[in-house]
Design a protein around this motif. Structure first.
Motif, mmCIF file in Angstrom:
data_model
loop_
_atom_site.group_PDB
_atom_site.id
_atom_site.type_symbol
_atom_site.label_atom_id
_atom_site.label_comp_id
_atom_site.label_asym_id
_atom_site.label_seq_id
_atom_site.Cartn_x
_atom_site.Cartn_y
_atom_site.Cartn_z
ATOM 1 N N SER A 1 0.854 -1.062 -0.115
ATOM 2 C CA SER A 1 0.186 0.009 -0.067
ATOM 3 C C SER A 1 0.944 1.304 -0.138
ATOM 4 O O SER A 1 1.994 1.243 0.536
ATOM 5 C CB SER A 1 -1.098 -0.090 1.039
ATOM 6 N N ARG A 2 0.053 2.540 -0.455
ATOM 7 C CA ARG A 2 0.886 3.508 -0.398
ATOM 8 C C ARG A 2 1.558 3.914 0.846
ATOM 9 O O ARG A 2 2.812 4.472 1.082
ATOM 10 C CB ARG A 2 0.239 4.695 -0.973
ATOM 11 N N HIS A 3 0.770 3.922 2.022
ATOM 12 C CA HIS A 3 1.206 3.952 3.329
ATOM 13 C C HIS A 3 1.178 2.972 4.402
ATOM 14 O O HIS A 3 0.190 2.112 3.963
ATOM 15 C CB HIS A 3 0.442 5.133 3.804
ATOM 16 N N PRO A 4 1.980 2.621 5.239
ATOM 17 C CA PRO A 4 2.036 1.460 6.163
ATOM 18 C C PRO A 4 0.750 1.556 7.121
ATOM 19 O O PRO A 4 0.382 0.582 7.303
ATOM 20 C CB PRO A 4 3.482 1.271 6.788
ATOM 21 N N LYS A 5 0.514 2.739 7.399
ATOM 22 C CA LYS A 5 -0.694 2.836 8.343
ATOM 23 C C LYS A 5 -1.864 3.456 7.794
ATOM 24 O O LYS A 5 -1.716 4.588 7.049
ATOM 25 C CB LYS A 5 -0.164 3.725 9.654
ATOM 26 N N ARG A 6 -3.012 3.433 8.422
ATOM 27 C CA ARG A 6 -4.060 3.929 7.846
ATOM 28 C C ARG A 6 -4.013 5.439 8.375
ATOM 29 O O ARG A 6 -4.720 6.320 7.684
ATOM 30 C CB ARG A 6 -5.455 3.201 8.494
ATOM 31 N N TYR A 7 -3.647 5.509 9.570
ATOM 32 C CA TYR A 7 -3.761 7.180 9.900
ATOM 33 C C TYR A 7 -2.990 8.089 8.987
ATOM 34 O O TYR A 7 -3.089 9.341 8.980
ATOM 35 C CB TYR A 7 -3.269 7.161 11.390
ATOM 36 N N GLN A 8 -1.946 7.354 8.190
ATOM 37 C CA GLN A 8 -1.041 8.406 7.178
ATOM 38 C C GLN A 8 -1.899 8.320 5.965
ATOM 39 O O GLN A 8 -1.809 9.561 5.381
ATOM 40 C CB GLN A 8 -0.074 7.445 7.016
ATOM 41 N N VAL B 1 -3.436 4.070 21.620
ATOM 42 C CA VAL B 1 -2.967 5.622 21.731
ATOM 43 C C VAL B 1 -1.489 5.172 22.040
ATOM 44 O O VAL B 1 -1.286 4.477 23.072
ATOM 45 C CB VAL B 1 -3.290 6.310 22.621
ATOM 46 N N GLU B 2 -0.327 5.546 21.212
ATOM 47 C CA GLU B 2 1.038 5.250 21.292
ATOM 48 C C GLU B 2 1.586 5.433 23.113
ATOM 49 O O GLU B 2 2.092 4.531 23.529
ATOM 50 C CB GLU B 2 1.781 6.035 20.313
ATOM 51 N N SER B 3 1.208 6.550 23.299
ATOM 52 C CA SER B 3 1.777 7.054 24.719
ATOM 53 C C SER B 3 1.116 6.158 26.024
ATOM 54 O O SER B 3 1.677 5.930 27.117
ATOM 55 C CB SER B 3 1.647 8.356 25.075
ATOM 56 N N VAL C 1 -1.431 4.555 17.229
ATOM 57 C CA VAL C 1 -1.606 5.765 16.631
ATOM 58 C C VAL C 1 -0.701 6.858 17.562
ATOM 59 O O VAL C 1 -0.871 6.998 18.715
ATOM 60 C CB VAL C 1 -2.790 6.207 16.635
ATOM 61 N N PRO C 2 0.288 7.467 16.785
ATOM 62 C CA PRO C 2 0.824 8.664 17.486
ATOM 63 C C PRO C 2 0.054 9.597 18.228
ATOM 64 O O PRO C 2 -1.279 9.914 17.730
ATOM 65 C CB PRO C 2 1.527 9.450 16.242
ATOM 66 N N ASP C 3 0.413 10.015 19.362
ATOM 67 C CA ASP C 3 -0.369 11.117 20.344
ATOM 68 C C ASP C 3 -0.550 12.256 19.304
ATOM 69 O O ASP C 3 -1.362 12.924 19.442
ATOM 70 C CB ASP C 3 0.378 11.540 21.431
ATOM 71 N N ARG C 4 0.378 12.620 18.284
ATOM 72 C CA ARG C 4 0.174 13.931 17.789
ATOM 73 C C ARG C 4 -1.171 14.103 16.782
ATOM 74 O O ARG C 4 -1.817 15.125 16.548
ATOM 75 C CB ARG C 4 1.334 14.193 16.769
ATOM 76 N N ILE C 5 -1.565 12.751 16.546
ATOM 77 C CA ILE C 5 -2.871 12.678 15.843
ATOM 78 C C ILE C 5 -4.150 13.159 16.748
ATOM 79 O O ILE C 5 -4.860 13.728 15.895
ATOM 80 C CB ILE C 5 -3.137 11.342 15.017
ATOM 81 N N LEU C 6 -3.959 12.646 17.782
ATOM 82 C CA LEU C 6 -5.006 13.048 18.534
ATOM 83 C C LEU C 6 -5.037 14.616 19.111
ATOM 84 O O LEU C 6 -6.067 15.235 19.320
ATOM 85 C CB LEU C 6 -5.335 12.365 19.988
ATOM 86 N N LYS D 1 16.582 6.184 22.892
ATOM 87 C CA LYS D 1 15.267 5.574 22.527
ATOM 88 C C LYS D 1 14.792 6.272 21.242
ATOM 89 O O LYS D 1 14.858 7.345 21.120
ATOM 90 C CB LYS D 1 14.368 5.834 23.596
ATOM 91 N N ALA D 2 13.922 5.540 20.255
ATOM 92 C CA ALA D 2 13.120 6.192 19.418
ATOM 93 C C ALA D 2 11.916 5.524 19.567
ATOM 94 O O ALA D 2 11.569 4.397 19.255
ATOM 95 C CB ALA D 2 13.747 5.562 18.021
ATOM 96 N N GLY D 3 11.020 6.326 19.802
ATOM 97 C CA GLY D 3 9.544 6.114 20.434
ATOM 98 C C GLY D 3 9.660 5.245 21.823
ATOM 99 O O GLY D 3 10.370 5.402 22.661
ATOM 100 N N GLU D 4 9.085 4.109 21.769
ATOM 101 C CA GLU D 4 9.139 3.158 22.849
ATOM 102 C C GLU D 4 10.280 2.236 22.764
ATOM 103 O O GLU D 4 10.562 1.288 23.588
ATOM 104 C CB GLU D 4 7.786 2.394 22.973
ATOM 105 N N ARG D 5 10.920 2.085 21.597
ATOM 106 C CA ARG D 5 11.969 1.244 21.189
ATOM 107 C C ARG D 5 13.431 1.641 21.965
ATOM 108 O O ARG D 5 13.929 2.742 21.437
ATOM 109 C CB ARG D 5 12.167 0.780 19.948
ATOM 110 N N THR D 6 14.299 0.852 22.636
ATOM 111 C CA THR D 6 15.487 1.111 23.233
ATOM 112 C C THR D 6 16.502 0.758 22.203
ATOM 113 O O THR D 6 16.427 -0.649 21.532
ATOM 114 C CB THR D 6 15.632 0.787 24.238
#
Length: 898
Positions: free
Chosen positions: A119-126, A147-149, A166-171, A607-612
């Motif tokens: 697909s064009r984007h990996p996620k539907r929010y994109q 919600v990511e956080s 979903v990233p918090d910035r969307i909300l 860390k990048a997001g929740e991943r160390t």
């Protein structure tokens, strides 16, 4: 005062300008599946459509719920796009069709959905973001666990971690409507089968959908929505330049210092924030006085800020000329409603000279509730209890400055003597302001005061009569002397403040330049090893410490050193324990932290997001604290930048690996197709010759040889057919011809065609005649049954019974093939469906190519069915089943008839 003349915030204005021309996003937020977010979205979309708004359904998942399906009827639905993936066809939102249709409002269900590969984007929010950028309004749904956080928070009490977030910035950029029902009502809906099938609902009630979990999820949803509304409100008032705290929600700030007792202040602020359900920030004001801190003050401040971080606070270090100005400006910018400060015990004389910070804050922060707590101070008490402050080098002024100042005063005196008969005494006194201003501007406060005193003495001795003495004959001249001295003091004080502000600005500029230079050097690096060396070398140069970078070992088994500033570093057992702790928990560990402080190294996670991604270790050559508290913000910024670079390199490596896998898959598919086609031609000739040979051979002449030729040719033909089928699956070339099928007829036909593979076994067909029809492709279903029967005939014990049974219950139909044999290794049942996979230590390790069951799975999923593998519960042997979900069943049977 900040806030007396409020101005629009430039960042808020830019964010508001960026929304011009974009669509509006509205999110229907639910606490858990089944609360009715999709129903509410469709209801509001229907209402907007009745009002004349151009509304389309871009994608919606009804999950078979009657009420939801009723709302979809009559709506304009944009057809989904078919995506071929691993031999099956998935249907995703056709974003190009929605953009071409260009509605005013698009309804997009399940915002956290992961799109099919390709697909064009990996996620539907994109996809939603692209629709918004095109000016299309979007209504969408999401549950709080996505919600990511909050993903890890939800997992901590539900024991279920969802992978789609979903990233918090969307909300934060959306209008949020909470779809809320009480937990008891949701549980009743679940028991009634309105959320899941009854057997699944029973299992869900004892796990995810317990009342305690639902109550916690409900609170999280309501609180997260309130936070989003509060942030949007603050952004709006900032863009308008409106003053005030706008206390729609509580926001707490605790001001910390280097004094003992600051940790108790932080703990009290944490308790207050929890009671208020408010976000909170630990704030330290970096003033010129910070440069005088000794090692003990720096260590205590670092421990306090680390404690605040561990307790969940945001931390901020703000440069300002004074503590009061810094706190006041930060409170106004953060629109804080609560302030927690400490008040140490001061002498009356100290407060008369310096004033009270607490009193000034109470006067200058209207609208903010100030909580004052007593803390231990170091401003009073005997000298043995006072901690030594480090006085900045040159704070008393340099000898050169004093010499230049004396020369300036002498020069002005000579000039005054020359102009004495031309100018009056008042104008001559003004000449002495020149060296005072120059000394204060160039050399600081104390040198300026020295210039004022020297100028007063020179003016009195060389200019005022009687000349040559320090006595003053005219009382008016006394006023001139004191005015001159007062102007010198005021000028020096003003200049000192300007210099302090300039120093703070210069320090901030240096920090920004350091971050920019660091990122610039890393930006052009494409090798992870080289990036690690640059990270270590730059941090070594900036902080004068030993640095090591540890990343996960390639084969697993802990961390390995990826880069270091020197080859003679030493990591003891305690050090590695601290490093592993920092990597596993994502929090600092080691020297100067609250965990494993006995280590000589301080380990900071990258860390990048929740991943160390890695762990950065720092150690001082002198054995002291690796990083002073005032330099922690700079280190944090560098670590964040380094983590982004490492994440970029990791993603680039993954993309290269994916491209390599795709290339191998294309080559394998081409090889399978080529080999299978090349084998098919001679096979056809062999089978035709065998048929003619059987017709021409007498009944008693070598019938066994003819049968062997026909049997082996048929077996080889099935193998080639499997190769061709797998090539079609991987190429996405399957063409479905779905029609209603009677499973009794399908099973009978498959058993007849597989009679040679089933020789030596008694085959029992337990398929009730009243089973409903199913929707499937007849040819693909026939292939699935043939492969399952062939698999059972090959691996079942000789002479045992093979059973094909069909069962329909709770809207799901299962068609199972059961055999008697060793069965499957527990825990590895799903692996039998992998391509070319044969399980060692089981009946699936005997002969075969490992393609038959993989083809069954690929064909079944292409038709929307499921496959299951396991061991029989009524004896030894394997059980393979085709699962027909409710949408594929043509005629359902009422539950009371089951």
């Amino acid at each position: 005062m900040a806030g007396d003349d409020p101005r629009p915030d430039p960042d808020a204005l830019l964010r508001a300008a960026a929304q011009e021309g974009r669509g509006r996003l509205k999110i229907f937020l639910g606490a858990a599946p089944g609360v009715g977010t999709t129903f509410e979205m469709l209801s509001e979309g229907t209402a907007r459509r009745r009002d004349g708004v151009d509304v389309v359904v871009a994608v919606v998942e009804t999950h078979g719920r009657v009420e939801t399906e009723a709302l979809v009827r009559g709506q304009e639905i944009v057809p989904r796009r078919a995506v071929a993936y691993e031999g099956r066809t998935l249907h995703e939102m056709d974003i190009d069709a929605v953009l071409a249709r260009s509605p005013r409002l698009a309804l997009v269900d399940e915002l956290a959905h992961t799109n099919a590969p390709g697909s064009r984007h990996p996620k539907r929010y994109q996809d939603v973001e692209e629709l918004l950028a095109a000016g299309i309004d979007v209504y969408t749904t999401v549950n709080i666990q996505h919600v990511e956080s909050l993903n890890d928070v939800v997992a901590s009490f539900t024991r279920v971690r969802v992978r789609e977030t979903v990233p918090d910035r969307i909300l934060e950029a959306a209008e949020i409507e909470v779809v809320d029902i009480p937990p008891d009502e949701l549980i009743e809906r679940l028991k009634a089968g309105k959320v899941y099938l009854p057997q699944e609902a029973t299992r869900a009630l004892s796990h995810f959908f317990s009342k305690s979990n639902l109550s916690a999820l409900r609170e999280l949803a309501l609180r997260r929505a309130a936070q989003a509304v509060d942030a949007q409100m603050l952004d709006h008032v900032r863009s308008l330049g409106v003053g005030g705290t706008w206390a729609g929600g509580e926001r707490l700030v605790v001001a910390v210092s280097e004094f003992p007792g600051a940790d108790e202040l932080v703990r009290a602020a944490k308790r207050a924030a929890d009671a208020l359900h408010a976000p909170w920030t630990a704030l330290f004001i970096d003033t010129p006085r910070t440069a005088q801190f000794g090692e003990a003050q720096h260590r205590r401040l670092a421990a306090t800020m680390t404690l605040a971080t561990q307790l969940g606070a945001a931390v901020a270090t703000v440069p300002a000329p004074t503590v009061v100005e810094g706190i006041r400006d930060f409170l106004a910018d953060a629109r804080a409603t609560q302030l927690v400060v400490g008040k140490s015990k001061r002498s009356r004389w100290f407060e008369l000279r310096h004033g009270s910070v607490v009193d000034q804050l109470v006067r200058e922060t209207p609208g903010v509730t100030v909580h004052v707590l007593p803390v231990e101070g170091s401003a009073t008490g005997d000298a043995s209890r006072r901690e030594r402050m480090v006085r900045p080098r040159g704070s008393w002024g340099s000898p050169t400055g004093y010499a230049v100042t004396l020369a300036g005063v002498a020069l002005v005196t000579m000039l005054a003597s020359a102009l004495f008969h031309v100018l009056n005494l008042g104008n001559v006194a003004l000449l002495y302001l020149l060296p005072v201003m120059a000394a204060a501007s160039l050399y600081g406060l104390r040198t300026g005061l020295f210039a004022g005193l020297a100028s007063s003495l020179a003016y009195n001795f060389f200019v005022l009569p009687p000349v040559g003495t320090l006595s003053v004959s005219n009382p008016e001249n006394v006023v001139s002397i004191f005015v001159l001295l007062g102007v010198a003091i005021a000028t020096s004080q003003l200049t000192a403040r300007v210099r302090a502000q300039a120093d703070l600005a210069a320090a901030s500029a240096r920090a920004n330049a350091t971050l920019a230079g660091f990122l610039h050097r890393l930006g052009g690096i494409n090798d992870p090893a080289e990036a690690g060396r640059v990270i270590c070398d730059d941090i070594r140069r900036l902080f004068d410490v030993q640095v090591v970078l540890l990343t996960p070992a390639p084969g697993g088994g802990g961390l390995a050193v990826a880069a270091a500033t020197s080859a003679d570093y030493r990591l003891e057992t305690m050090d590695m324990a601290a490093a592993n702790w920092a990597f596993d928990t994502g929090t600092p560990a080691g020297k100067g932290s609250a965990t494993l402080a006995a280590s000589e190294w301080l380990f900071q996670p990258l860390k990048a997001g929740e991943r160390t991604l890695a762990v950065l270790g720092l150690a001082s050559d002198s054995g002291g604290e690796p990083v002073r508290a005032d330099r922690l913000p700079l280190l944090t910024g560098l670590i964040d930048q380094a983590a982004l670079v490492l994440e970029r390199l990791r993603l680039e490596a993954e993309i290269r690996d994916v491209d390599a896998v795709r290339t191998r898959d294309r080559l394998r598919a081409a090889l399978l197709s080529s080999v299978s086609h090349d084998l098919r031609t001679p096979l056809t000739a062999v089978m035709a010759a065998a048929a003619q040979l059987r017709q021409g051979v007498a009944r008693d002449e070598a019938p066994a040889l003819v049968a062997t030729i026909e049997g082996e040719a048929a077996r080889l033909n099935r193998f080639v057919a499997n190769l061709l089928d797998m090539a079609r699956v991987e190429a996405g070339a399957l063409k479905l011809r779905v029609e209603p099928i009677d499973l009794g007829d399908a099973v009978t036909g498959a058993a007849h065609d597989a009679r040679r593979a089933l020789e030596g076994h008694n085959v029992r067909l337990d398929v009730p005649p009243d089973l409903p029809l199913v929707r499937a492709d007849p040819q693909l279903l026939h292939h699935c049954l043939l492969n399952l029967l062939d698999n059972a005939g090959r691996y079942a014990d000789p002479g045992t019974e093979i059973v094909v049974e069909g069962r329909h219950s709770y809207g799901v139909l299962r068609l199972a093939v059961l055999d008697h044999g060793p069965g499957l290794p527990p825990g590895h049942e799903a692996e039998v469906f992998e391509t070319f996979r044969r399980l060692e230590g089981s009946d699936r390790a005997i002969g075969g190519t490992g393609l038959g069951l993989a083809i069954v799975k690929a064909f079944a999923e292409a038709m929307g069915m499921g496959v299951e593998a396991g061991n029989r519960t009524d004896g030894t042997g394997a059980a393979f089943a085709l699962v027909f979900p409710h949408p594929l069943i043509v005629r359902d049977v009422p539950l009371e008839d089951i």
